[in-house]
Design a protein around this motif. Sequence first.
Motif, PDB file in Angstrom:
ATOM      1  N   ILE A 166       1.264   7.220   6.183  1.00 32.32           N
ATOM      2  CA  ILE A 166       0.835   5.808   6.221  1.00 32.32           C
ATOM      3  C   ILE A 166       0.962   5.315   7.659  1.00 32.32           C
ATOM      4  O   ILE A 166       2.003   5.489   8.291  1.00 32.32           O
ATOM      5  CB  ILE A 166       1.691   4.929   5.280  1.00 32.32           C
ATOM      6  CG1 ILE A 166       1.571   5.432   3.840  1.00 32.32           C
ATOM      7  CG2 ILE A 166       1.282   3.463   5.385  1.00 32.32           C
ATOM      8  CD1 ILE A 166       2.497   4.741   2.866  1.00 32.32           C
ATOM      9  N   LYS A 167      -0.141   4.725   8.163  1.00 30.09           N
ATOM     10  CA  LYS A 167      -0.110   4.222   9.552  1.00 30.09           C
ATOM     11  C   LYS A 167       0.577   2.856   9.569  1.00 30.09           C
ATOM     12  O   LYS A 167       0.219   1.969   8.811  1.00 30.09           O
ATOM     13  CB  LYS A 167      -1.546   4.078  10.069  1.00 30.09           C
ATOM     14  CG  LYS A 167      -2.162   5.389  10.504  1.00 30.09           C
ATOM     15  CD  LYS A 167      -2.697   5.247  11.936  1.00 30.09           C
ATOM     16  CE  LYS A 167      -2.759   6.548  12.669  1.00 30.09           C
ATOM     17  NZ  LYS A 167      -3.897   7.384  12.404  1.00 30.09           N
ATOM     18  N   ASP A 168       1.553   2.701  10.434  1.00 23.59           N
ATOM     19  CA  ASP A 168       2.302   1.451  10.514  1.00 23.59           C
ATOM     20  C   ASP A 168       1.882   0.595  11.706  1.00 23.59           C
ATOM     21  O   ASP A 168       1.630   1.124  12.772  1.00 23.59           O
ATOM     22  CB  ASP A 168       3.800   1.762  10.705  1.00 23.59           C
ATOM     23  CG  ASP A 168       4.525   1.689   9.389  1.00 23.59           C
ATOM     24  OD1 ASP A 168       3.922   1.195   8.419  1.00 23.59           O
ATOM     25  OD2 ASP A 168       5.688   2.122   9.335  1.00 23.59           O
ATOM     26  N   GLU A 169       1.795  -0.719  11.458  1.00 20.63           N
ATOM     27  CA  GLU A 169       1.653  -1.641  12.592  1.00 20.63           C
ATOM     28  C   GLU A 169       2.736  -2.692  12.454  1.00 20.63           C
ATOM     29  O   GLU A 169       3.164  -2.988  11.339  1.00 20.63           O
ATOM     30  CB  GLU A 169       0.278  -2.318  12.550  1.00 20.63           C
ATOM     31  CG  GLU A 169      -0.798  -1.405  13.075  1.00 20.63           C
ATOM     32  CD  GLU A 169      -2.172  -2.042  13.012  1.00 20.63           C
ATOM     33  OE1 GLU A 169      -2.251  -3.283  13.046  1.00 20.63           O
ATOM     34  OE2 GLU A 169      -3.138  -1.275  12.918  1.00 20.63           O
ATOM     35  N   ALA A 170       3.132  -3.262  13.566  1.00 21.78           N
ATOM     36  CA  ALA A 170       4.189  -4.287  13.482  1.00 21.78           C
ATOM     37  C   ALA A 170       3.670  -5.475  12.683  1.00 21.78           C
ATOM     38  O   ALA A 170       2.543  -5.913  12.854  1.00 21.78           O
ATOM     39  CB  ALA A 170       4.573  -4.740  14.884  1.00 21.78           C
ATOM     40  N   GLU A 171       4.485  -5.958  11.788  1.00 18.51           N
ATOM     41  CA  GLU A 171       4.130  -7.162  11.000  1.00 18.51           C
ATOM     42  C   GLU A 171       5.136  -8.234  11.324  1.00 18.51           C
ATOM     43  O   GLU A 171       6.343  -7.997  11.232  1.00 18.51           O
ATOM     44  CB  GLU A 171       4.214  -6.850   9.513  1.00 18.51           C
ATOM     45  CG  GLU A 171       2.947  -6.295   8.950  1.00 18.51           C
ATOM     46  CD  GLU A 171       2.866  -6.526   7.444  1.00 18.51           C
ATOM     47  OE1 GLU A 171       3.094  -7.690   7.037  1.00 18.51           O
ATOM     48  OE2 GLU A 171       2.597  -5.566   6.728  1.00 18.51           O
ATOM     49  N   PHE A 172       4.646  -9.414  11.665  1.00 18.21           N
ATOM     50  CA  PHE A 172       5.588 -10.478  12.069  1.00 18.21           C
ATOM     51  C   PHE A 172       5.768 -11.542  10.998  1.00 18.21           C
ATOM     52  O   PHE A 172       6.729 -12.297  11.011  1.00 18.21           O
ATOM     53  CB  PHE A 172       5.140 -11.093  13.397  1.00 18.21           C
ATOM     54  CG  PHE A 172       5.226 -10.073  14.510  1.00 18.21           C
ATOM     55  CD1 PHE A 172       6.463  -9.798  15.096  1.00 18.21           C
ATOM     56  CD2 PHE A 172       4.113  -9.347  14.910  1.00 18.21           C
ATOM     57  CE1 PHE A 172       6.556  -8.822  16.086  1.00 18.21           C
ATOM     58  CE2 PHE A 172       4.211  -8.380  15.890  1.00 18.21           C
ATOM     59  CZ  PHE A 172       5.424  -8.101  16.486  1.00 18.21           C
ATOM     60  N   ALA A 173       4.835 -11.568  10.067  1.00 18.20           N
ATOM     61  CA  ALA A 173       4.996 -12.534   8.967  1.00 18.20           C
ATOM     62  C   ALA A 173       5.945 -11.937   7.935  1.00 18.20           C
ATOM     63  O   ALA A 173       6.137 -10.729   7.883  1.00 18.20           O
ATOM     64  CB  ALA A 173       3.644 -12.824   8.326  1.00 18.20           C
ATOM     65  N   MET A 174       6.560 -12.801   7.130  1.00 19.46           N
ATOM     66  CA  MET A 174       7.458 -12.355   6.052  1.00 19.46           C
ATOM     67  C   MET A 174       6.718 -11.362   5.162  1.00 19.46           C
ATOM     68  O   MET A 174       5.638 -11.658   4.660  1.00 19.46           O
ATOM     69  CB  MET A 174       7.868 -13.595   5.245  1.00 19.46           C
ATOM     70  CG  MET A 174       8.830 -13.336   4.160  1.00 19.46           C
ATOM     71  SD  MET A 174      10.428 -12.911   4.846  1.00 19.46           S
ATOM     72  CE  MET A 174      11.275 -12.531   3.338  1.00 19.46           C
TER      73      MET A 174
END
Length: 498
Positions: free
Chosen positions: A486-494
């Motif tokens: 699974i490719k991850d990207e930074a998530e900043f929302a809850m």
Amino acid sequence: MREIGHFIDGQNVAGTSGRTSDVYNPATGEVQARVALATADELQAAVDSALAAQPKWAATNPQRRARVFMRFVDLLNQHMDELATLLSSEHGKTFDDAKGDVIRGLEVCEFVIGIPHLSKSEFTEGAGPGIDMYSLRQPVGVGAGITPFNFPAMIPMWMFAPAIASGNAFILKPSERDPSVPIRLAELMIEAGLPKGVLNVVNGDKSAVDDILVHPDISAVSFVGSTPIARYVYATAAANGKRVQTFGGAKNHMIIMPDADLDQTVNALMGAGYGAAGERCMAVSVAVPVGEETAERLIEKLVPKVESLRIGPYTDDKADMGPLVTKEAKARVTGLIGKGVEEGAKLLVDGRNFKLQGYEDGFFVGGCLFDHVTEDMEIYKTEIFGPVLSVVRAKNYEEALSLPMKHEYGNGVSIYTRDGDAARDFASRINIGMVGINVPIPVPLAYHSFGGWKASSFGDLNQYGTDSIKFWTRTKTVTSRWPSGIKDEAEFAMPTMK
Ligand code: NAD
């Protein structure tokens, strides 16, 4: 004089404080032993032992923990007569009643043999992509139990069985009135294979309780006793950051409907009102006949039965009830009876001057029966905790129902009737924790749970049953993700489940 000390780190140890409390034989009034009252250092020795033993015990798989209780149950059965004799000799209750005290505790030990199943937790597979979520129920660490005099076997086992089966170490502070059985139970737990330090018994009074309530290494406290102390323990333990449950006093009513089978009702009232000399938190102390005719018929049948109660020492195997626990308890009970007379209640049977030949110094009070008791009287408002039954006459069902509803206490209640509609309405509307329908002392079995409402209990989980496993464990919830592919990207929302 026999000296009773403590049970710390798997062995009996003598007390060192120099402070003791007398343990009586209530039937003769003689002091038969002295129990040591612990210092803070003695409590600390028990906590040190518990802290040392607890991690290894918690890591012991639950089947092995269960097996200790299997062996313990066997030992309780083997030692039943010895335990009941010891218990009766300090408490005063009859031998058969003492066996009941041990057996009701034993049943909780049987229940916790199911700990491998009881401690299984929840698991959600695939809560998100590659995500599993599960909850663990882990022991709280070191727990403590503070127990009353009236069930010196059952109530300690209500507490230490689920606590220890769940992987905790435990410190028991029994009543100083009858401390021998709790110590004997701890010895038998060791014989059953419990590692030393997992169960410690520290005898003491208010000072030992206060030390427990502020001890930083005790995580949870369970208390059973009178309501003023239950309130105090609840508030103090909570203020010190502990998980706490406390159970207090009671005033249990029995509503008698006009259609009740009166012979059955009267027998039930006799056992529930006078068994253990009324020293039970589930004793029926108020009978509420509905309608004047029911009241008259009830009184007619009750009076001769109360007058002919057989009262004796525990060695009399035909005795219906024994003495009260101490001289102070006797003075308190007879004082309240006097107050009832002053307030205008009609004392139909007066047991205050009861004397038993050969046991003149025993703490006996004969069975007492009051009629025409009203809500404003002290004997109605206060828990008497003696062999005293009050009859409060009600005009109709609604008035009868309103009495226990308005009462400060909310431990147990029962209704005697043949009318299913009335019984069902009663069970649904009443604001009391344990309800009997044609059952006088509705103490739930070990796989349900025990607890009153209102001033009979503070805290939100009951004794024994699955509630007790919850009380003695805390939840840890684990969210795990194995994001292979699974490719991850930074998530900043809850993070949410979109
Ligand atoms: P109690 O409140 O006098 O004593 C209970 C425990 O508290 C004992 O271990 C005692 O040493 C300790 N204690 C006493 N005074 C204290 C103080 N000032 N500060 C701190 N700790 C103190 O109760 P008891 O006379 O042993 O037992 C009878 C009472 O227990 C009755 O009110 C009865 O209804 C109640 N009870 C309730 C239940 C229940 O489950 N609700 C069960 C059994 C008994």
